[in-house]
Write an enzyme that holds these catalytic residues in place. Sequence first.
Site, PDB file in Angstrom:
ATOM      1  N   GLY A  81       0.887  -1.147   0.000  1.00  0.00           N
ATOM      2  CA  GLY A  81       0.000   0.000   0.000  1.00  0.00           C
ATOM      3  C   GLY A  81       0.929   1.202   0.000  1.00  0.00           C
ATOM      4  CB  CYS A 110       3.277  -3.863  -2.928  1.00  0.00           C
ATOM      5  SG  CYS A 110       2.408  -2.758  -4.035  1.00  0.00           S
ATOM      6  CG  HIS A 111       4.285   1.178  -2.538  1.00  0.00           C
ATOM      7  ND1 HIS A 111       3.375   0.606  -3.405  1.00  0.00           N
ATOM      8  CD2 HIS A 111       4.638   2.359  -3.097  1.00  0.00           C
ATOM      9  CE1 HIS A 111       3.188   1.415  -4.436  1.00  0.00           C
ATOM     10  NE2 HIS A 111       3.947   2.477  -4.282  1.00  0.00           N
ATOM     11  N   GLY A 112       6.094  -2.161   0.435  1.00  0.00           N
ATOM     12  CA  GLY A 112       6.699  -2.563   1.705  1.00  0.00           C
ATOM     13  C   GLY A 112       8.222  -2.485   1.720  1.00  0.00           C
ATOM     14  CD1 TRP A 167      10.260   3.392  -0.637  1.00  0.00           C
ATOM     15  CD2 TRP A 167       8.111   3.806  -0.165  1.00  0.00           C
ATOM     16  NE1 TRP A 167       9.802   4.322  -1.533  1.00  0.00           N
ATOM     17  CE2 TRP A 167       8.491   4.595  -1.260  1.00  0.00           C
ATOM     18  CE3 TRP A 167       6.821   3.899   0.311  1.00  0.00           C
ATOM     19  CZ2 TRP A 167       7.628   5.478  -1.876  1.00  0.00           C
ATOM     20  CZ3 TRP A 167       5.950   4.777  -0.299  1.00  0.00           C
ATOM     21  CH2 TRP A 167       6.351   5.553  -1.389  1.00  0.00           C
TER      22      TRP A 167
END
Length: 189
Positions: A80, A111-113, A115
């Site tokens: 997310g 996914c955006h994890g 980051w």
Amino acid sequence: MPEISNARILIVSSDGFEESELFGPRQILQDRGANVKLASPDLKPIQATLHDDPGRTIRPDLTIEQARAEDYDALVLPGGVRNPDHLRTNGAAIELIRAFDQAGKPIAAICHGPWLLVEADLLRGKTATSWPSIRTDLRNAGANVVDEAAVTDGNIVTSRNPDDVPAFTEALIRLVEKSGAMAAAEETA
């Protein structure tokens, strides 16, 4: 670490997680017998997104500050956009991620994890993947970025998007069980 049916898995998330990236791995892990707990900045229910629309909510079991790496066998970091963007400024979350890494325990980010892996400085020299828009961040953090459904490098598993949840979760399960087999072999040696 144990077989997945006896594993203790921690998911760390806040509001704005992609629904399938938390609920999907959680369900697969629970179906395999794992004990799965959710930690968040506080104990208020957190809300998912379905892309940009509101999704389901879930109540955390404990706060990030209460969570300790030694109490769990692996860590899951859903994506997310808002969730990892918020958590990367949460010092306790970053320290918890680093504690899992220092203990050599599996960390899985989708996914955006990833980051959060960038923020914790865990990708230098690692092969990883993510949502396309943050791949430059991974490269800038020293990762070798590839476009695959699930990538395992050392104790870290990364994936690209919600479609990869099955491959992502299976890669985490393999890593937990491999780590368990290695630990058992060391104990008998």
